[in-house]
Design a protein around this motif. Structure first.
Motif, PDB file in Angstrom:
ATOM      1  N   TRP A  83      -6.126  -4.486  36.593  1.00 22.48           N
ATOM      2  CA  TRP A  83      -6.373  -3.191  37.217  1.00 22.48           C
ATOM      3  C   TRP A  83      -7.639  -3.236  38.069  1.00 22.48           C
ATOM      4  CZ3 TRP A  83      -2.337  -0.159  36.944  1.00 22.48           C
ATOM      5  CH2 TRP A  83      -1.501  -0.205  35.825  1.00 22.48           C
ATOM      6  N   TYR A 127      -5.448   7.359  37.698  1.00 23.80           N
ATOM      7  CA  TYR A 127      -5.999   6.078  38.147  1.00 23.80           C
ATOM      8  C   TYR A 127      -6.054   6.016  39.672  1.00 23.80           C
ATOM      9  CZ  TYR A 127      -5.858   1.033  39.202  1.00 23.80           C
ATOM     10  OH  TYR A 127      -6.081  -0.226  39.712  1.00 23.80           O
ATOM     11  N   GLN A 173      -9.781  -3.375  30.394  1.00 33.06           N
ATOM     12  CA  GLN A 173      -8.521  -3.334  31.144  1.00 33.06           C
ATOM     13  C   GLN A 173      -7.482  -2.454  30.441  1.00 33.06           C
ATOM     14  OE1 GLN A 173      -7.169  -4.810  34.170  1.00 33.06           O
ATOM     15  NE2 GLN A 173      -9.372  -4.814  34.628  1.00 33.06           N
ATOM     16  N   VAL A 191      -6.788   1.573  31.264  1.00 35.27           N
ATOM     17  CA  VAL A 191      -5.743   2.081  32.149  1.00 35.27           C
ATOM     18  C   VAL A 191      -4.424   2.040  31.392  1.00 35.27           C
ATOM     19  CG1 VAL A 191      -4.568   1.832  34.353  1.00 35.27           C
ATOM     20  CG2 VAL A 191      -7.009   1.245  34.159  1.00 35.27           C
ATOM     21  N   PRO A 244      -6.453   3.372  42.716  1.00 41.34           N
ATOM     22  CA  PRO A 244      -6.347   1.923  42.913  1.00 41.34           C
ATOM     23  C   PRO A 244      -7.148   1.374  44.091  1.00 41.34           C
ATOM     24  CG  PRO A 244      -4.448   3.009  43.863  1.00 41.34           C
ATOM     25  CD  PRO A 244      -5.289   4.091  43.266  1.00 41.34           C
TER      26      PRO A 244
END
Length: 803
Positions: free
Chosen positions: A679, A643, A613, A616, A645
């Motif tokens: 994330w 990133y 995690q 990110v 999502p």
């Protein structure tokens, strides 16, 4: 255990053509059969219990037997396999069983020591010496009369036994044997490789088969060997009983008994080879086990003596009286061997459904199938099969055999012009290289594959290239190990022959690939000696050995590990992918148009290694921390991406550019139910952690196929995935991972050209949705690989397709 039941330990099953031995043994209802062997194999239906150990390692094999004997009684030990005569003798010593002690066995099995022993007791022997160096050979040439014979001291079946007519040939032959002989080509040599040179003896060659119990000869039979094909002494056939005069037969029996008695042999079934020369009988070699294959059937029909049954009684210490032979044999027997004059591929074969009764065919065995390679000297040493026929006299038996032999039709063909076979020249008839034999085997595999129809596909022997889990292994290794086992079990269940090839033990894997009759390898290996970076080299090894395999070539497998280079290539081809950059050192400059959050990944790993995690990052401080972790702790280059999502799609693809290329139903992972501080990624811990099971994670939604997704998006994801699959040169199957950005636009993450195809994993699961059961799915991959190799030039899968 019932005290009336006796336990016989058999060392090594040998090949499938030894099946007749086990069938005979099973007729004894008071016999329990335990086999010492490297693995459970074709003999399983005849075996009561296995002791699994590599018989190449005498120490480990003996330890395994001793351990077994602590809890289980062993009444006798025997082998019908020349390779394991010495191992059997060690077990005799260790367990104090009836048989031939090890020191006696080594003195007789080693041809040089046997010559020295015979000489010491006044038994005629040819002039001989060891020639393990060129200097020793030069000295021998000066002192020996020609012709001479060079042979391994521990060889069997005339392998690498070669006659030289003059000094020039001696050096050619010596180099030929030294360059080509090894444990893989001649497994009986694993106790040592030394070369013996001796003067050639003219005379009639015979086999003297004896049953000896408590130092007394209980039975003997002499068989004439027909003339051999020189210079390699390829055996052509036999006649039983011998046509030699009774006086000469008595001399041969006497010399055999003298050598065995003086050597200390008190119990055993012995195959004693000798010649009757102009000066009398001369021992050639002593085999401390029953003669091979047809040798069993000759005394069985001629004298009604079962050598297997008698050999077992000797091993178990069961007394039996001397077998008195009648004045006249019950029948006369002739045998012949089927051989090829040169190394080739068997292209056709036919034999009558039944033999004409008047030809009195007794036994017939043909080991090869159409498409199999057939090795002949100097490339190798193989028989296609053999046959025996009966008659009322020797001439009658020989004539019946010759007529029956005409009914066996087979042809061999030269190798393809695309192969290196036939393009090389030998400076002498003895010149050959190891690569020649490997090329022959490779060409044979390709021809066999090309001839395979869907109906015959299950007749192939499939190697499973994979990684065995040692001592439990971590979760990643357990997953990698499980897939090979699952494939092996599934293919076995639907009728395939399989061979497990563990690339965590590279020497063993190479040996298996060299020695086992594998037609095609199902390549799911991800490690060599535990390293994932060596994964592509499994395919490289298979290519170099000319062994066809499923899946992508080594270039694609290696390229896809390097995610930075993959990004560069996808970007060049305008495949949508998240904005990215990379770093090899902390001083490298990053692009300035990045928008946080970013994700930092290893540039050259798989299985989500290094993904947490914390991968990110939302600011420069976090980015620096993660880069230092990646570059300094993991010591991997860092791939930095913006990133994404959105939902993640796994796009499974089956096929090749020119063969049934299709996208299977998509797999969609939805992260909407993740907690706000989590994330939208799957970390290494998510996938492989001990406390987490993704299948039972209520916050993770997986849809197969996706629901409520526009057909346009599905079409777009499928098409960019197909482009990625083709651009990166994948074969047969693969999985492309795609993720959506905040606006729902798809971006390719990576191609996995060797994804897990274990039961329950993504690719086989979506294949089942498409109508392919797990066995069908595996067979589809095999079929795709066969089609890919069919009608293509060698190594075509390593080259770009030119249309």
């Amino acid at each position: 255990m019932n005290q009336n039941i006796k336990t016989l330990l058999i060392v090594n099953t040998g090949y499938d053509h030894k099946r007749f031995i086990f069938k005979q043994l099973k007729r004894r209802k008071d016999l329990r059969i335990v086999v010492l062997n490297k693995e459970i194999n074709w003999a399983a239906q005849y075996v009561d219990e296995w002791i699994i150990a590599d018989t190449f390692s005498h120490r480990l094999a003996v330890e395994a037997v001793v351990k077994y004997s602590h809890k289980n009684r062993i009444d006798g030990v025997i082998t019908f396999w020349e390779d394991d005569v010495l191992l059997t003798s060690k077990i005799v010593d260790e367990l104090h069983l009836t048989g031939i002690p090890h020191q006696i066995a080594i003195n007789l099995r080693n041809k040089f020591k046997m010559r020295e022993f015979c000489e010491s007791i006044g038994v005629a022997t040819p002039k001989h010496t060891l020639v393990n160096s060129e200097d020793e050979l030069k000295v021998a040439v000066e002192n020996f009369k020609f012709p001479v014979v060079i042979k391994p001291t521990l060889g069997s079946m005339s392998s690498y036994v070669v006659k030289a007519e003059d000094s020039d040939e001696v050096f050619q032959i010596w180099k030929y044997i030294r360059q080509n002989i090894n444990v893989q080509t001649e497994s009986s040599l694993h106790d040592g490789i030394q070369l013996l040179m001796e003067e050639f003896i003219e005379g009639d060659e015979v086999d003297v088969d004896l049953l000896i119990q408590n130092g007394k000869t209980k039975f003997w039979s002499i068989t004439d060997n027909l003339s051999t094909q020189e210079p390699y002494f390829i055996e052509s056939g036999m006649i039983c009983p011998s046509n030699l005069p009774d006086s000469q037969q008595k001399e041969l029996l006497s010399i055999a008994e003298n050598v065995l008695e003086r050597a200390g042999v008190r119990d055993g079934c012995i195959h004693f080879e000798a010649k009757y020369s102009k000066t009398g009988p001369v021992p050639i070699e002593v085999n401390l086990r029953m003669g091979g294959d047809e040798v069993y059937w000759l005394p069985k029909q001629v004298w009604h003596v079962d050598m297997i049954d008698s050999a077992v009684k000797i091993a178990l210490g069961e007394y039996f009286p001397t077998i008195v032979k009648p004045q006249e044999p019950f029948s006369y027997m002739a045998s012949t061997n089927f051989v090829s004059e040169r190394s080739a591929i068997l292209s056709s074969y036919s034999v009558p459904e039944s033999w004409p009764k008047e030809l009195r065919v007794d036994q017939y065995y043909f080991y090869k199938e159409v498409g199999d390679s057939v090795l002949a000297p100097p490339d190798g040493f193989e028989y296609l099969g053999w046959m025996t026929a009966m008659g009322d006299n020797p001439i009658d038996a020989s004539e019946n055999l010759e007529e029956a032999k005409k009914l066996v039709q087979f042809e061999v063909i030269p190798f393809s012009s695309l192969s290196v076979i036939g393009k090389t020249k030998r400076s002498s008839r003895f010149k050959s290289a190891k690569v020649s034999q490997q090329s022959i085997m490779g060409e044979a595999r390709l021809i066999k594959l090309r001839a395979s129809s869907k109906k015959k596909q299950r007749q192939l022997n499939i190697g499973i290239a994979c990684n065995r889990v040692v001592n439990g292994g971590d979760s990643v290794e357990s997953e990698i190990g499980a897939v090979g086992t699952t494939i092996e079990q599934t293919l076995n269940e639907i009728g395939y022959k399989t061979t497990y090839v563990d690339f965590n033990n590279l020497p063993e894997a190479i040996s298996v690939l060299q020695t086992q009759p594998i037609d095609l390898v199902f390549n799911v290996g991800e490690r060599i000696n535990g390293s994932s970076l060596l994964e592509p080299h499994i395919a490289s090894i298979l290519d170099a050995m000319q062994i066809p395999y499923t899946g992508s070539n080594p270039f694609t497998l290696g390229f896809c590990i390097d995610k930075i280079r993959v990004k560069k290539l996808l970007t060049y081809h305008q495949i949508p992918t998240a904005k990215w950059d990379y770093m090899y050192e902390m001083t490298d400059k990053l692009r300035t148009d990045f928008v946080y959050p970013l994700i930092v990944k290893p540039g050259n790993s798989d299985d989500s290694i290094g993904i947490t995690q914390e991968s990110v990052v939302t600011n420069e401080k976090e980015l620096k921390r993660q880069l230092e972790y990646m570059l300094h702790e993991l010591k991997r280059p860092a791939l930095i991406e913006e990133y994404l999502p959105g939902d993640e799609y796994a796009v499974s693809i089956l096929g090749n550019e020119n063969d049934d290329l299709r996208v299977l139903p998509l797999d969609r992972t939805i992260y909407d139910k993740f907690s706000r501080d989590r994330w939208h990624i799957l970390t290494f811990e998510d996938k492989y952690g001990e406390d987490i099971n993704l299948d039972n994670d209520p916050t993770l939604i997986v849809e197969r196929p996706p629901k409520n997704v526009s057909s346009k998006l599905i079409k777009l994801i499928s098409e960019i995935s197909l482009d990625t699959f083709l651009i990166l040169g994948a074969h047969d199957y693969g999985r492309v991972d795609v993720k959506l950005d905040q606006s729902g636009n798809p971006h390719v993450l990576e191609l996995n050209p060797n994804p897990s195809i274990n039961r329950g994993r993504c690719v086989p699961e979506v294949a089942e949705i498409d109508g392919l059961s797990y066995p069908d799915f595996l067979e589809k991959i095999i079929s795709l690989a066969i089609n890919r190799y069919r009608d293509e030039r060698p190594y075509a899968h390593l080259q770009p397709v030119i249309k």
